[in-house]
Design an enzyme around this catalytic site. Structure first.
Site, PDB file in Angstrom:
ATOM      1  N   LYS A 143      20.927  10.203  46.437  1.00  0.00           N
ATOM      2  CA  LYS A 143      20.545   9.832  45.063  1.00  0.00           C
ATOM      3  C   LYS A 143      20.717  10.927  44.009  1.00  0.00           C
ATOM      4  CE  LYS A 143      15.824  11.378  45.305  1.00  0.00           C
ATOM      5  NZ  LYS A 143      14.474  11.247  44.847  1.00  0.00           N
ATOM      6  N   TYR A 201      27.197   8.334  42.146  1.00  0.00           N
ATOM      7  CA  TYR A 201      25.906   7.762  42.541  1.00  0.00           C
ATOM      8  C   TYR A 201      25.690   6.414  41.833  1.00  0.00           C
ATOM      9  CZ  TYR A 201      20.946   6.722  42.184  1.00  0.00           C
ATOM     10  OH  TYR A 201      19.742   6.062  42.188  1.00  0.00           O
ATOM     11  N   ARG A 254      22.285  17.633  28.079  1.00  0.00           N
ATOM     12  CA  ARG A 254      22.841  17.628  29.439  1.00  0.00           C
ATOM     13  C   ARG A 254      23.960  16.580  29.472  1.00  0.00           C
ATOM     14  NH1 ARG A 254      18.771  16.079  34.322  1.00  0.00           N
ATOM     15  NH2 ARG A 254      18.775  14.090  33.199  1.00  0.00           N
ATOM     16  N   TYR A 278      15.184   0.152  39.128  1.00  0.00           N
ATOM     17  CA  TYR A 278      14.084   1.056  38.782  1.00  0.00           C
ATOM     18  C   TYR A 278      14.444   1.833  37.531  1.00  0.00           C
ATOM     19  CZ  TYR A 278      13.472   0.916  43.962  1.00  0.00           C
ATOM     20  OH  TYR A 278      13.359   0.573  45.282  1.00  0.00           O
ATOM     21  N   GLY A 317      26.241  13.591  30.229  1.00  0.00           N
ATOM     22  CA  GLY A 317      25.982  12.331  30.926  1.00  0.00           C
ATOM     23  C   GLY A 317      24.655  11.682  30.551  1.00  0.00           C
ATOM     24  N   SER A 362      19.116   0.705  40.245  1.00  0.00           N
ATOM     25  CA  SER A 362      18.676   1.708  39.269  1.00  0.00           C
ATOM     26  C   SER A 362      19.091   1.292  37.865  1.00  0.00           C
ATOM     27  CB  SER A 362      19.338   3.043  39.610  1.00  0.00           C
ATOM     28  OG  SER A 362      19.207   3.951  38.557  1.00  0.00           O
ATOM     29  N   LYS A 383      25.526   2.191  43.138  1.00  0.00           N
ATOM     30  CA  LYS A 383      24.496   1.173  42.858  1.00  0.00           C
ATOM     31  C   LYS A 383      25.155  -0.107  42.328  1.00  0.00           C
ATOM     32  CE  LYS A 383      20.911   3.446  44.127  1.00  0.00           C
ATOM     33  NZ  LYS A 383      20.346   3.122  45.435  1.00  0.00           N
TER      34      LYS A 383
HETATM   35  P1  NAD Z   1      14.643   9.775  48.731  1.00  0.00           P
HETATM   36  O1  NAD Z   1      15.842  10.637  48.896  1.00  0.00           O
HETATM   37  O2  NAD Z   1      13.317  10.424  48.682  1.00  0.00           O
HETATM   38  O3  NAD Z   1      14.637   8.651  49.870  1.00  0.00           O
HETATM   39  C1  NAD Z   1      15.817   8.119  50.403  1.00  0.00           C
HETATM   40  C2  NAD Z   1      15.702   8.221  51.924  1.00  0.00           C
HETATM   41  O4  NAD Z   1      16.889   7.672  52.524  1.00  0.00           O
HETATM   42  C3  NAD Z   1      15.574   9.673  52.423  1.00  0.00           C
HETATM   43  O5  NAD Z   1      14.418   9.787  53.224  1.00  0.00           O
HETATM   44  C4  NAD Z   1      16.847   9.901  53.236  1.00  0.00           C
HETATM   45  O6  NAD Z   1      16.622  10.766  54.327  1.00  0.00           O
HETATM   46  C5  NAD Z   1      17.229   8.483  53.640  1.00  0.00           C
HETATM   47  N1  NAD Z   1      18.644   8.254  53.914  1.00  0.00           N
HETATM   48  C6  NAD Z   1      19.712   8.549  53.121  1.00  0.00           C
HETATM   49  N2  NAD Z   1      20.845   8.141  53.705  1.00  0.00           N
HETATM   50  C7  NAD Z   1      20.497   7.570  54.895  1.00  0.00           C
HETATM   51  C8  NAD Z   1      21.232   6.977  55.957  1.00  0.00           C
HETATM   52  N3  NAD Z   1      22.556   6.905  55.933  1.00  0.00           N
HETATM   53  N4  NAD Z   1      20.552   6.512  57.024  1.00  0.00           N
HETATM   54  C9  NAD Z   1      19.199   6.598  57.083  1.00  0.00           C
HETATM   55  N5  NAD Z   1      18.458   7.147  56.110  1.00  0.00           N
HETATM   56  C10 NAD Z   1      19.106   7.634  55.020  1.00  0.00           C
HETATM   57  O7  NAD Z   1      14.884   8.905  47.418  1.00  0.00           O
HETATM   58  P2  NAD Z   1      13.873   7.972  46.618  1.00  0.00           P
HETATM   59  O8  NAD Z   1      13.593   8.628  45.324  1.00  0.00           O
HETATM   60  O9  NAD Z   1      12.753   7.555  47.468  1.00  0.00           O
HETATM   61  O10 NAD Z   1      14.828   6.747  46.320  1.00  0.00           O
HETATM   62  C11 NAD Z   1      14.879   5.600  47.146  1.00  0.00           C
HETATM   63  C12 NAD Z   1      15.975   4.679  46.650  1.00  0.00           C
HETATM   64  O11 NAD Z   1      15.718   4.356  45.287  1.00  0.00           O
HETATM   65  C13 NAD Z   1      17.367   5.309  46.679  1.00  0.00           C
HETATM   66  O12 NAD Z   1      18.290   4.309  47.050  1.00  0.00           O
HETATM   67  C14 NAD Z   1      17.590   5.727  45.250  1.00  0.00           C
HETATM   68  O13 NAD Z   1      18.952   5.769  44.911  1.00  0.00           O
HETATM   69  C15 NAD Z   1      16.860   4.637  44.491  1.00  0.00           C
HETATM   70  N6  NAD Z   1      16.442   5.050  43.153  1.00  0.00           N
HETATM   71  C16 NAD Z   1      15.670   6.189  43.028  1.00  0.00           C
HETATM   72  C17 NAD Z   1      15.297   6.602  41.752  1.00  0.00           C
HETATM   73  C18 NAD Z   1      14.469   7.858  41.594  1.00  0.00           C
HETATM   74  O14 NAD Z   1      14.395   8.370  40.481  1.00  0.00           O
HETATM   75  N7  NAD Z   1      13.813   8.387  42.612  1.00  0.00           N
HETATM   76  C19 NAD Z   1      15.683   5.867  40.630  1.00  0.00           C
HETATM   77  C20 NAD Z   1      16.445   4.713  40.801  1.00  0.00           C
HETATM   78  C21 NAD Z   1      16.820   4.306  42.075  1.00  0.00           C
HETATM   79  C1  UD1 Z   2      18.367  10.679  36.087  1.00  0.00           C
HETATM   80  C2  UD1 Z   2      19.755  10.277  36.500  1.00  0.00           C
HETATM   81  C3  UD1 Z   2      19.788   8.779  36.745  1.00  0.00           C
HETATM   82  C4  UD1 Z   2      18.724   8.382  37.768  1.00  0.00           C
HETATM   83  C5  UD1 Z   2      17.381   8.852  37.212  1.00  0.00           C
HETATM   84  C6  UD1 Z   2      16.227   8.522  38.086  1.00  0.00           C
HETATM   85  C7  UD1 Z   2      21.219  11.894  35.357  1.00  0.00           C
HETATM   86  C8  UD1 Z   2      22.271  12.078  34.313  1.00  0.00           C
HETATM   87  N1  UD1 Z   2      20.703  10.649  35.459  1.00  0.00           N
HETATM   88  O1  UD1 Z   2      18.066   9.993  34.930  1.00  0.00           O
HETATM   89  O2  UD1 Z   2      21.068   8.397  37.216  1.00  0.00           O
HETATM   90  O3  UD1 Z   2      18.728   6.986  37.974  1.00  0.00           O
HETATM   91  O4  UD1 Z   2      17.431  10.273  37.046  1.00  0.00           O
HETATM   92  O5  UD1 Z   2      16.241   9.350  39.200  1.00  0.00           O
HETATM   93  O6  UD1 Z   2      20.860  12.813  36.063  1.00  0.00           O
HETATM   94  N2  UD1 Z   2      15.169  16.570  30.958  1.00  0.00           N
HETATM   95  C9  UD1 Z   2      14.964  17.787  30.320  1.00  0.00           C
HETATM   96  N3  UD1 Z   2      14.849  18.902  31.085  1.00  0.00           N
HETATM   97  C10 UD1 Z   2      14.928  18.879  32.450  1.00  0.00           C
HETATM   98  C11 UD1 Z   2      15.123  17.630  33.093  1.00  0.00           C
HETATM   99  C12 UD1 Z   2      15.253  16.492  32.310  1.00  0.00           C
HETATM  100  O7  UD1 Z   2      14.897  17.850  29.103  1.00  0.00           O
HETATM  101  O8  UD1 Z   2      14.832  19.932  33.095  1.00  0.00           O
HETATM  102  C13 UD1 Z   2      15.262  15.338  30.135  1.00  0.00           C
HETATM  103  C14 UD1 Z   2      16.573  14.599  30.278  1.00  0.00           C
HETATM  104  O9  UD1 Z   2      17.529  15.085  29.375  1.00  0.00           O
HETATM  105  C15 UD1 Z   2      16.130  13.158  29.991  1.00  0.00           C
HETATM  106  C16 UD1 Z   2      14.702  13.101  30.526  1.00  0.00           C
HETATM  107  O10 UD1 Z   2      14.260  14.457  30.588  1.00  0.00           O
HETATM  108  O11 UD1 Z   2      16.083  12.936  28.617  1.00  0.00           O
HETATM  109  C17 UD1 Z   2      14.602  12.490  31.906  1.00  0.00           C
HETATM  110  O12 UD1 Z   2      15.512  13.141  32.780  1.00  0.00           O
HETATM  111  P1  UD1 Z   2      15.555  12.852  34.343  1.00  0.00           P
HETATM  112  O13 UD1 Z   2      14.192  12.941  34.906  1.00  0.00           O
HETATM  113  O14 UD1 Z   2      16.606  13.736  34.934  1.00  0.00           O
HETATM  114  O15 UD1 Z   2      15.983  11.336  34.446  1.00  0.00           O
HETATM  115  P2  UD1 Z   2      17.238  10.561  33.782  1.00  0.00           P
HETATM  116  O16 UD1 Z   2      18.096  11.475  33.028  1.00  0.00           O
HETATM  117  O17 UD1 Z   2      16.697   9.392  33.060  1.00  0.00           O
END
Ligand code: NAD
Ligand code: UD1
Length: 339
Positions: A85, A150, A293, A178, A295, A125, A154
């Site tokens: 992720k 990434y 930043r 999410y 993107g 996401s 999705k």
């Molecule tokens: P995380 O990395 O904490 O959890 C993902 C888990 O998947 C990890 O424990 C990892 O070891 C496991 N994993 C990865 N590849 C694997 C594989 N091939 N086989 C078995 N296990 C595997 O991440 P999270 O924050 O808990 O996110 C969970 C899901 O939600 C992910 O798909 C992520 O892309 C999605 N998501 C997360 C966020 C966020 O900000 N955390 C936002 C949007 C979507």
């Molecule tokens: C990031 C990912 C997005 C992912 C999401 C949730 C990028 C470009 N996007 O989104 O794909 O789905 O996380 O995991 O990485 N910020 C600061 N200082 C920092 C960190 C962040 O100012 O040190 C700001 C960022 O510019 C943004 C906000 O805080 O405006 C949130 O950032 P972040 O937590 O990284 O999430 P996203 O950018 O929304």
């Protein structure tokens, strides 16, 4: 009946496992521990009194995954969190990201088909919206250009699952988009444990408040937002976990592919988050304004009406709760699960 939780030792998966156990469900975890630690299972047991069945299996290993389904014929639903992720890492390791996230999902669907499991909740996401075409973002808002592998995985998985449904109309697939999950379990026993220096805002803020990092770099203050800093829809990880329970309840009743935005519907700027953290915790968060930043989008927040109307789900926690719980986790576990 059991629910297979892929990625169940990860940040969102572990919180969902706890909520499932507390709701009387029986989760079975599959995780390869590539981004999580086995000690999470002990924490789940401390919180719930139950240690869920765990398989250290890579979803890309079809034989091992098949064996999990074969050994647990009572599996009736799957929540699919497993995936890589980290946005920046996905740019430098595109093959690893496409391979891991896509192949694991294809293998999972193959096994579900073979073993007659028809309910799937998938972690998508808000990144699929790219630069949002409208704010607040609805599920019907046109998907935008993703800027990294990434985000592309999705979008691709959403498409794959939609296609898988067509010849399998007795399946129920929920695509949960999410917004920005933050916070931690109120016990302080589970939370987000990023490797190295965090990329995301809240873990970074927590480490600055704790004194582990010297200063927060605010990525730009010239966005067209009220204070110029980026606006996001932060959602408490326990609220997010609850959304999975609601999606599962519905998946058991109806077939189809459904998309839901899972956010609070309220956007907070970076500086608002800093202030909220300071007032919720009484701790100072030193910051300086830096360049944008690459993107990043200016603002991104959900219209979460559909999740409320169809699933009966609504976020319960506010930004103060999220900051307080993240801070408690950080204080109790200054080095994450290694502490
Ligand atoms: P995380 O990395 O904490 O959890 C993902 C888990 O998947 C990890 O424990 C990892 O070891 C496991 N994993 C990865 N590849 C694997 C594989 N091939 N086989 C078995 N296990 C595997 O991440 P999270 O924050 O808990 O996110 C969970 C899901 O939600 C992910 O798909 C992520 O892309 C999605 N998501 C997360 C966020 C966020 O900000 N955390 C936002 C949007 C979507
Ligand atoms: C990031 C990912 C997005 C992912 C999401 C949730 C990028 C470009 N996007 O989104 O794909 O789905 O996380 O995991 O990485 N910020 C600061 N200082 C920092 C960190 C962040 O100012 O040190 C700001 C960022 O510019 C943004 C906000 O805080 O405006 C949130 O950032 P972040 O937590 O990284 O999430 P996203 O950018 O929304």
């Amino acid at each position: 009946m059991s629910i297979l939780i892929t990625g169940g030792t990860g940040f969102i998966g572990s919180h969902t496992v706890v909520e499932l156990i507390e709701a009387g469900e029986t989760p079975i975890i599959v995780d390869n521990l590539s981004n999580s630690k086995e000690i999470v299972l002990d924490r789940i047991k401390t919180i719930t009194g139950i240690c869920p069945k765990f398989y250290k299996v890579d979803l890309c290993d079809m034989t091992a995954l098949d064996a999990v389904f074969a050994e647990n014929p009572e599996i009736e639903s799957v929540i699919h969190f497993a995936g890589l992720k980290a946005v920046g890492e996905s740019v430098s390791l595109p093959l690893q990201y496409y391979y891991n996230n896509i192949v694991s999902t294809l293998n999972l669907c193959e096994c579900m088909k073979k073993y007659g499991v028809k309910n799937l909740v998938f972690s998508s996401s808000a990144t699929v919206y790219g630069t949002p075409a409208e704010i607040p973002i609805k599920e019907t808002t046109l998907l935008g250009q993703t800027t990294n592998p990434y985000g592309e995985t999705k979008k691709m998985i959403e498409r794959i699952l939609t296609d898988v449904y067509k010849p399998n109309p007795d399946w129920s697939i929920s695509l949960l988009r999410y917004f920005n999950p933050i916070g931690a379990h109120k016990s302080g026993l589970m939370g987000e444990d990023p490797c190295g220096i965090p990329n995301n805002l809240l873990p970074y803020v927590s480490k600055v408040a704790e004194g582990q990092l010297p200063i927060l770099h605010v990525h730009g203050n010239d966005y067209p937002t009220p204070d110029g800093t980026g606006v996001r829809d932060y959602i408490h990880v326990v609220d997010l976990a609850q959304a999975h329970l609601k999606a599962l309840t519905r998946a058991r009743k109806v077939t189809g592919v459904e998309i839901y935005n899972i956010g609070t519907g309220r956007g907070y700027s970076v500086l608002e988050v800093v202030k909220a953290y300071e007032s919720a915790t009484g701790r100072k968060v030193k910051y300086e304004i830096g360049p944008r930043r690459p993107g990043d989008v200016a603002e991104c927040y959900a219209d979460a009406t559909k999740a409320y109307e169809v699933l009966g789900w609504k976020a319960q926690y506010d930004i103060a709760d999220m900051c307080r719980d993240a801070d408690r986790w950080q204080r109790q576990n200054p080095r994450g699960y290694e502490s």
